[in-house]
Design an enzyme around this catalytic site. Structure first.
Site, PDB file in Angstrom:
ATOM      1  N   ASP A  22       0.869  -1.186   0.000  1.00  0.00           N
ATOM      2  CA  ASP A  22       0.000   0.000   0.000  1.00  0.00           C
ATOM      3  C   ASP A  22       0.904   1.235   0.000  1.00  0.00           C
ATOM      4  OD1 ASP A  22      -3.132   0.777   1.245  1.00  0.00           O
ATOM      5  OD2 ASP A  22      -1.535   2.282   1.203  1.00  0.00           O
ATOM      6  N   ASP A 120      -3.907   2.415  -5.145  1.00  0.00           N
ATOM      7  CA  ASP A 120      -2.584   2.419  -4.497  1.00  0.00           C
ATOM      8  C   ASP A 120      -2.256   1.149  -3.715  1.00  0.00           C
ATOM      9  OD1 ASP A 120      -3.852   2.732  -1.980  1.00  0.00           O
ATOM     10  OD2 ASP A 120      -2.199   3.987  -1.286  1.00  0.00           O
ATOM     11  N   GLU A 121      -2.993   0.062  -3.947  1.00  0.00           N
ATOM     12  CA  GLU A 121      -2.647  -1.162  -3.209  1.00  0.00           C
ATOM     13  C   GLU A 121      -2.880  -2.403  -4.053  1.00  0.00           C
ATOM     14  OE1 GLU A 121      -5.382  -2.539  -0.114  1.00  0.00           O
ATOM     15  OE2 GLU A 121      -6.625  -0.795  -0.544  1.00  0.00           O
TER      16      GLU A 121
HETATM   17  P1  TTP Z   1      -5.149   5.059   1.201  1.00  0.00           P
HETATM   18  O1  TTP Z   1      -4.125   4.012   0.923  1.00  0.00           O
HETATM   19  O2  TTP Z   1      -6.269   4.714   2.100  1.00  0.00           O
HETATM   20  O3  TTP Z   1      -4.452   6.345   1.852  1.00  0.00           O
HETATM   21  P2  TTP Z   1      -3.055   6.989   1.546  1.00  0.00           P
HETATM   22  O4  TTP Z   1      -2.273   6.204   0.570  1.00  0.00           O
HETATM   23  O5  TTP Z   1      -3.280   8.429   1.186  1.00  0.00           O
HETATM   24  O6  TTP Z   1      -2.347   6.979   2.968  1.00  0.00           O
HETATM   25  P3  TTP Z   1      -1.703   5.733   3.749  1.00  0.00           P
HETATM   26  O7  TTP Z   1      -0.258   6.058   3.870  1.00  0.00           O
HETATM   27  O8  TTP Z   1      -2.400   5.726   5.058  1.00  0.00           O
HETATM   28  O9  TTP Z   1      -1.960   4.525   2.927  1.00  0.00           O
HETATM   29  O10 TTP Z   1      -5.765   5.580  -0.151  1.00  0.00           O
HETATM   30  C1  TTP Z   1      -5.003   5.714  -1.331  1.00  0.00           C
HETATM   31  C2  TTP Z   1      -5.436   6.959  -2.104  1.00  0.00           C
HETATM   32  O11 TTP Z   1      -6.804   6.844  -2.449  1.00  0.00           O
HETATM   33  C3  TTP Z   1      -5.276   8.237  -1.305  1.00  0.00           C
HETATM   34  O12 TTP Z   1      -3.987   8.781  -1.447  1.00  0.00           O
HETATM   35  C4  TTP Z   1      -6.359   9.096  -1.876  1.00  0.00           C
HETATM   36  C5  TTP Z   1      -7.427   8.129  -2.343  1.00  0.00           C
HETATM   37  N1  TTP Z   1      -8.541   8.109  -1.386  1.00  0.00           N
HETATM   38  C6  TTP Z   1      -9.619   8.952  -1.600  1.00  0.00           C
HETATM   39  O13 TTP Z   1      -9.666   9.674  -2.598  1.00  0.00           O
HETATM   40  N2  TTP Z   1     -10.630   8.937  -0.688  1.00  0.00           N
HETATM   41  C7  TTP Z   1     -10.628   8.164   0.443  1.00  0.00           C
HETATM   42  O14 TTP Z   1     -11.564   8.211   1.257  1.00  0.00           O
HETATM   43  C8  TTP Z   1      -9.508   7.296   0.650  1.00  0.00           C
HETATM   44  C9  TTP Z   1      -9.453   6.421   1.869  1.00  0.00           C
HETATM   45  C10 TTP Z   1      -8.492   7.310  -0.284  1.00  0.00           C
HETATM   46 MG    MG Z   2      -2.080   4.138   0.785  1.00  0.00          MG
END
Ligand code: TTP
Ligand code: MG
Length: 368
Positions: A22, A120-121
């Site tokens: 992720d 992103d995962e």
């Molecule tokens: P995430 O992996 O949940 O968050 P992140 O990568 O920003 O942070 P982390 O380091 O905690 O993993 O989500 C990936 C991307 O998806 C995030 O950068 C933006 C988008 N996203 C949204 O647009 N809305 C949301 O509610 C979430 C959870 C994510």
């Molecule tokens: Mg993330």
């Protein structure tokens, strides 16, 4: 009778090597990479509330901004109140998509068993991999390094023998973390975890569990199957397995499919209209469920009928607009069936497929 007699202990496949990756603060990391002057400042991915009359929602925030309590899905206005000096940036979705594609390509150099879960995962099954490296931990380190080298973005990884644990593990040491949970450590790891960390236990279930006095994995572990099913229905069975570190689900490699279909072969041929109707309804529900799992909707239904003689007919029909309901799939499938006309032959197979499928946009993606 003890509940163990009623439910045999489920099989636990511990022979696989699964990595969950992720990306860290993904959208804002891409922005910081492309604009170094943002480094060290609180960055919030949302339209500035001044421009929207306070309506926008935060897509994500970098770690500096998170210190102010800002997080995804928070209203941009609240984020502004918490951190007026924060830098608000409107999302640039194509740039994120491009980075995402690049990362998937890096993963596919390691294995074809890649299941992207969101932008992103992804999960990788590296039990056998193109690098011929036995240790999944070494593979994960290589992958993180490679992602950084090619995209200048950091990621966090979890390594274990199943998806459920790998997913939780990747979240343990963010950012740029690597957490490895081998089979012999899995149950202890899960028992110590607050239940809201369990993937699949959302805010509603967390609330219900807290009401029942379940706060940690340990509390869940103490409940037997009967209790869990009584409290949570079918999901209870899955909690029972998961808290014991059991999740044998393989990676789903069908995400980029152009169609989703189900078919059944019948032991005894179908003759009556009623039987056909019942089966088409069942297939429609299964196909719809699969579409939902993949976040897809479709436009075309394909019906397949195989008669006792093995003669096989397929017919297709397209709708003017995308649909995403079992009823609609059934309705179109039944229409196709009615158009084929009667036959006195028995039917040995029926299939329904939805093709012309596209992604259902999620709420936040519509922001872009
Ligand atoms: P995430 O992996 O949940 O968050 P992140 O990568 O920003 O942070 P982390 O380091 O905690 O993993 O989500 C990936 C991307 O998806 C995030 O950068 C933006 C988008 N996203 C949204 O647009 N809305 C949301 O509610 C979430 C959870 C994510
Ligand atoms: Mg993330």
């Amino acid at each position: 009778m003890s509940s163990d007699l009623q439910f045999p202990e489920p099989y636990n496949n511990v022979s696989r090597k699964i990595i969950h990756v992720d990306m860290d603060a993904f959208f804002s990391s891409v922005e910081e990479r492309d604009n170094p002057s943002l480094k060290g400042k609180p960055v919030i991915i949302a339209k500035h509330p001044r421009k929207t009359g306070g309506k926008g929602i935060v897509a994500t925030a970098n770690y500096e901004a998170r210190k102010f309590g800002i997080h995804s899905a928070m209203s941009a206005y609240e984020a502004y109140e918490r951190c007026p000096e924060g830098i608000f940036i409107e999302g640039n979705y194509p740039a994120y998509k491009e980075a995402s594609e690049q990362i998937l390509q890096i993963m596919r150099k390691i294995t074809d068993y890649v299941e992207p879960m969101s932008i992103d995962e992804a999960y990788l099954d590296v039990t056998n991999n193109k690098l011929q490296i036995d240790s999944a931990t070494v593979v994960a380190k290589h992958l993180q390094r490679q992602i950084y080298k090619e995209t200048r973005l950091t990621s966090s990884a979890g390594v274990s023998y199943n998806k459920f644990i790998a997913k939780i593990a990747s979240d343990q040491n963010k950012p740029a973390g690597l957490t490895v949970i081998p089979p012999e450590k899995a149950v202890d790891f899960l028992r110590e975890l607050p239940i809201e960390k369990f993937h699949g236990i959302g805010p509603k279930t967390t609330f219900r569990m807290h009401e029942l006095g379940i706060y940690y994995g340990e509390d869940l572990y103490q409940l037997d199957q009967m209790d869990l099913v009584r409290y949570f229905g079918k999901a209870g069975m899955s909690y029972y397995r998961k808290i014991r570190g059991i999740d044998n689900k393989p990676l789903s490699l069908t995400r980029n499919r152009k169609s989703v279909g189900k078919e059944h072969t019948y032991f005894s041929n179908l003759f009556s209209e009623d039987e056909v109707k019942r089966e088409l309804m069942r297939l429609s529900k299964e196909v719809q469920a699969a579409l939902e799992r993949h976040g897809k909707k479709g436009k075309t239904v394909v019906l397949k009928v195989r008669y006792n003689s093995f003669e096989t007919i397929t017919r297709r029909i397209s709708n003017a607009t995308d649909f995403k309901s079992a009823d609609k799939i059934y309705q179109l499938g039944q229409k196709l069936y009615d158009e084929i006309g009667e036959t006195d032959q028995g039917i040995r197979l029926l299939g329904l497929t939805v093709s012309n499928i596209t992604e259902v946009e999620n709420e936040q993606m519509k922001l872009f």
